[in-house]
Design an enzyme around this catalytic site. Structure first.
Site, PDB file in Angstrom:
ATOM      1  N   TYR A 164       0.857  -1.204   0.000  1.00 42.43           N
ATOM      2  CA  TYR A 164       0.000   0.000   0.000  1.00 42.43           C
ATOM      3  C   TYR A 164       0.889   1.248   0.000  1.00 42.43           C
ATOM      4  CZ  TYR A 164      -3.368   3.394   2.081  1.00 42.43           C
ATOM      5  OH  TYR A 164      -4.162   4.489   2.374  1.00 42.43           O
ATOM      6  N   LYS A 168       1.231   4.273  -2.648  1.00 41.58           N
ATOM      7  CA  LYS A 168       0.947   5.651  -2.238  1.00 41.58           C
ATOM      8  C   LYS A 168       2.149   6.573  -2.489  1.00 41.58           C
ATOM      9  CE  LYS A 168      -3.343   5.261  -1.042  1.00 41.58           C
ATOM     10  NZ  LYS A 168      -4.380   5.976  -1.812  1.00 41.58           N
ATOM     11  N   THR A 199     -12.877   6.487   9.523  1.00 38.43           N
ATOM     12  CA  THR A 199     -14.097   6.072   8.828  1.00 38.43           C
ATOM     13  C   THR A 199     -14.629   4.821   9.542  1.00 38.43           C
ATOM     14  OG1 THR A 199     -12.821   4.623   7.424  1.00 38.43           O
ATOM     15  CG2 THR A 199     -13.157   6.869   6.616  1.00 38.43           C
TER      16      THR A 199
HETATM   17  N1  LIG Z   1      -9.008   6.549   6.143  1.00 42.77           N
HETATM   18  C1  LIG Z   1      -7.759   6.935   6.351  1.00 42.77           C
HETATM   19  O1  LIG Z   1      -7.325   7.069   7.507  1.00 42.77           O
HETATM   20  C2  LIG Z   1      -6.830   7.237   5.194  1.00 42.77           C
HETATM   21  C3  LIG Z   1      -5.513   7.624   5.495  1.00 42.77           C
HETATM   22  C4  LIG Z   1      -4.644   7.914   4.450  1.00 42.77           C
HETATM   23  C5  LIG Z   1      -5.074   7.829   3.142  1.00 42.77           C
HETATM   24  N2  LIG Z   1      -6.349   7.455   2.874  1.00 42.77           N
HETATM   25  C6  LIG Z   1      -6.745   7.360   1.464  1.00 42.77           C
HETATM   26  O2  LIG Z   1      -7.976   8.044   1.260  1.00 42.77           O
HETATM   27  C7  LIG Z   1      -8.759   7.351   0.272  1.00 42.77           C
HETATM   28  C8  LIG Z   1     -10.097   6.956   0.856  1.00 42.77           C
HETATM   29  O3  LIG Z   1      -9.864   6.237   2.055  1.00 42.77           O
HETATM   30  P1  LIG Z   1     -10.995   5.424   2.805  1.00 42.77           P
HETATM   31  O4  LIG Z   1     -10.463   5.172   4.178  1.00 42.77           O
HETATM   32  O5  LIG Z   1     -12.316   6.046   2.615  1.00 42.77           O
HETATM   33  O6  LIG Z   1     -10.942   4.043   1.987  1.00 42.77           O
HETATM   34  P2  LIG Z   1     -11.927   2.790   2.070  1.00 42.77           P
HETATM   35  O7  LIG Z   1     -11.108   1.590   1.917  1.00 42.77           O
HETATM   36  O8  LIG Z   1     -12.777   2.879   3.296  1.00 42.77           O
HETATM   37  O9  LIG Z   1     -12.891   3.082   0.866  1.00 42.77           O
HETATM   38  C9  LIG Z   1     -12.484   3.085  -0.437  1.00 42.77           C
HETATM   39  C10 LIG Z   1     -13.709   2.932  -1.352  1.00 42.77           C
HETATM   40  O10 LIG Z   1     -13.188   2.343  -2.530  1.00 42.77           O
HETATM   41  C11 LIG Z   1     -14.023   1.240  -2.881  1.00 42.77           C
HETATM   42  N3  LIG Z   1     -13.218   0.259  -3.602  1.00 42.77           N
HETATM   43  C12 LIG Z   1     -12.234  -0.525  -3.098  1.00 42.77           C
HETATM   44  N4  LIG Z   1     -11.765  -1.346  -4.048  1.00 42.77           N
HETATM   45  C13 LIG Z   1     -12.462  -1.073  -5.186  1.00 42.77           C
HETATM   46  C14 LIG Z   1     -12.450  -1.582  -6.501  1.00 42.77           C
HETATM   47  N5  LIG Z   1     -11.621  -2.578  -6.846  1.00 42.77           N
HETATM   48  N6  LIG Z   1     -13.304  -1.073  -7.399  1.00 42.77           N
HETATM   49  C15 LIG Z   1     -14.159  -0.082  -7.051  1.00 42.77           C
HETATM   50  N7  LIG Z   1     -14.234   0.436  -5.825  1.00 42.77           N
HETATM   51  C16 LIG Z   1     -13.394  -0.048  -4.901  1.00 42.77           C
HETATM   52  C17 LIG Z   1     -14.535   0.699  -1.553  1.00 42.77           C
HETATM   53  O11 LIG Z   1     -15.700  -0.102  -1.724  1.00 42.77           O
HETATM   54  C18 LIG Z   1     -14.761   1.980  -0.776  1.00 42.77           C
HETATM   55  O12 LIG Z   1     -16.073   2.479  -0.999  1.00 42.77           O
HETATM   56  C19 LIG Z   1      -7.906   6.151  -0.146  1.00 42.77           C
HETATM   57  O13 LIG Z   1      -7.141   6.480  -1.283  1.00 42.77           O
HETATM   58  C20 LIG Z   1      -6.997   5.932   1.044  1.00 42.77           C
HETATM   59  O14 LIG Z   1      -5.813   5.266   0.694  1.00 42.77           O
HETATM   60  C21 LIG Z   1      -7.237   7.150   3.880  1.00 42.77           C
END
Ligand SMILES: NC(=O)c1ccc[n+]([C@@H]2O[C@H](COP(=O)([O-])OP(=O)(O)OC[C@H]3O[C@@H](n4cnc5c(N)ncnc54)[C@H](O)[C@@H]3O)[C@@H](O)[C@H]2O)c1
Length: 259
Positions: A164, A168, A199
Site C-alpha cells: 500500500y 501511495k 471512517t
Molecule cells: N481513512 C484513512 O485514515 C486514510 C488515510 C490515508 C489515506 N487514505 C486514502 O484516502 C482514500 C479513501 O480512504 P478510505 O479510508 O475512505 O478508503 P476505504 O477503503 O474505506 O474506501 C475506499 C472505497 O473504494 C471502494 N473500492 C475498493 N476497491 C475497489 C475496486 N476494486 N473497485 C471499485 N471500488 C473499490 C470501496 O468499496 C470503498 O467504498 C484512499 O485512497 C486511502 O488510501 C485514507
C-alpha cells in the site's frame, strides 16, 4: 468529533461534471456528499453496491442527483467503458477524484506475485488509467482538475503496509508527472494526503481506542481528522480558487509526525 464543518461555497463547482472513484463509502462518500451540496453533477464508481445505492438515493434531492456506477476499478476494460458511457451520456468529465484504495495489511514474506499485482491494481493502476481516459475531454474543454489520493502512511513508515505504501509513494510521483504533461492543456493535477481518518471501516478493522489516542497524541493538533476535513481540501483544490495550484501534495493530517 469536533463541531460540524460548514463548507465554503464555490460557485464555479455548480453543474461541474465530477467523477469520484470509491465514492460509495468512507472518505469517498463524504466527497460525493460535498460536491452534491455544491450543485455539481456527480458520478461515482464503487464495488460496494448496497452502500452506494443508499448514498445515491439519500442525495437525490439536490440540484443534480448523483449517479452510481457499479464497476471494479481493477478491471480496466470495464472502467474504460464506464468512463466512455458517462462522457457519451453527459459530456466530458471536468473533475476527477482518484480516491479508491484498499489498505490491506500483509507480512513481507507472505507477498506473492499475484498479491503484488492485485495490490498495485487496486491502489495505483486505476489512478493513471482514469486520468488517461478523462484527459482528452478536459483538453478539448480547455482544462480540468485531477486529484489523486496519497497517504500519510509511507511518510511515517507504518507497519504491515509495504505494498500500500509503495503505491501511495508512487502516486505522489504520478501526480508530478501528470501535472507536468497535462499542465499545458489547462489540467491541474494534485495529490491529497490524508492522515488518520476514522471512517467506519478504519474503526472496525484497524483502530481500537488505545491506538486512536496514540495517534492523537502524535499529531500537533490533538483532534480527529474527519471525512469533512478531507472533502473541504478536495473542494478547494477542485475549484478555481486553486487555479495556480498544480503538481503538489496537500496534507490534511492535523500535523501527524510520529508513528
Ligand atoms: N481513512 C484513512 O485514515 C486514510 C488515510 C490515508 C489515506 N487514505 C486514502 O484516502 C482514500 C479513501 O480512504 P478510505 O479510508 O475512505 O478508503 P476505504 O477503503 O474505506 O474506501 C475506499 C472505497 O473504494 C471502494 N473500492 C475498493 N476497491 C475497489 C475496486 N476494486 N473497485 C471499485 N471500488 C473499490 C470501496 O468499496 C470503498 O467504498 C484512499 O485512497 C486511502 O488510501 C485514507
Amino acid at each position: 468529533m469536533g463541531q460540524p464543518l460548514v463548507y465554503a461555497s464555490y460557485p464555479d463547482l455548480a453543474d461541474k461534471r465530477v467523477l469520484i472513484t470509491g465514492g460509495g463509502t468512507g472518505i469517498g462518500a463524504g466527497i460525493v456528499d460535498a460536491f452534491v451540496k455544491q450543485g455539481a453533477q456527480v458520478f461515482f464508481i464503487d464495488i460496494a453496491a448496497e452502500a452506494s445505492k443508499e448514498l445515491a438515493e439519500s442525495l437525490k434531492g439536490g440540484k443534480h442527483a448523483p449517479v452510481f456506477y457499479h464497476c471494479d476499478l481493477t478491471d480496466l476494460k470495464a472502467l474504460s467503458s464506464v468512463i466512455a458511457q458517462i462522457e457519451k451520456d453527459y459530456g466530458a468529465i471536468e473533475v476527477l477524484i482518484n480516491n479508491a484504495a484498499n489498505d490491506h495489511r500483509h507480512q513481507v514474506q507472505d507477498v506473492t506475485e499475484k498479491y503484488w499485482d492485485d495490490s498495485l491494481a487496486v491502489n495505483l493502476r486505476h489512478q493513471f488509467f482514469c486520468a488517461q481516459a478523462v484527459a482528452p475531454g478536459m483538453k478539448k474543454a480547455g482544462g480540468g482538475v485531477i486529484l489523486n489520493f496519497g497517504s500519510i502512511s509511507w511518510h511515517l513508515a507504518l507497519p504491515d503496509l509495504t505494498l500500500y505504501m509503495t503505491a501511495k509513494a508512487a502516486i505522489e510521483g504520478l501526480t508530478r508527472g501528470l501535472a507536468r504533461d497535462l499542465g499545458k492543456d489547462g489540467i491541474r493535477v494534485n495529490c491529497v494526503v490524508p492522515g488518520s481518518v476514522l471512517t467506519p471501516k478504519q474503526k472496525a478493522l484497524w483502530h481500537d481506542e488505545e491506538g486512536s489516542q496514540a495517534i492523537l497524541a502524535s499529531q500537533v493538533l490533538p483532534q480527529t481528522v474527519e471525512t469533512e476535513d478531507i472533502a473541504a481540501m478536495v473542494l478547494f483544490l477542485s475549484s478555481d480558487n486553486a487555479r495556480r495550484c498544480s503538481g503538489r501534495d496537500y496534507f490534511v493530517d492535523a500535523g501527524w509526525y510520529g508513528a
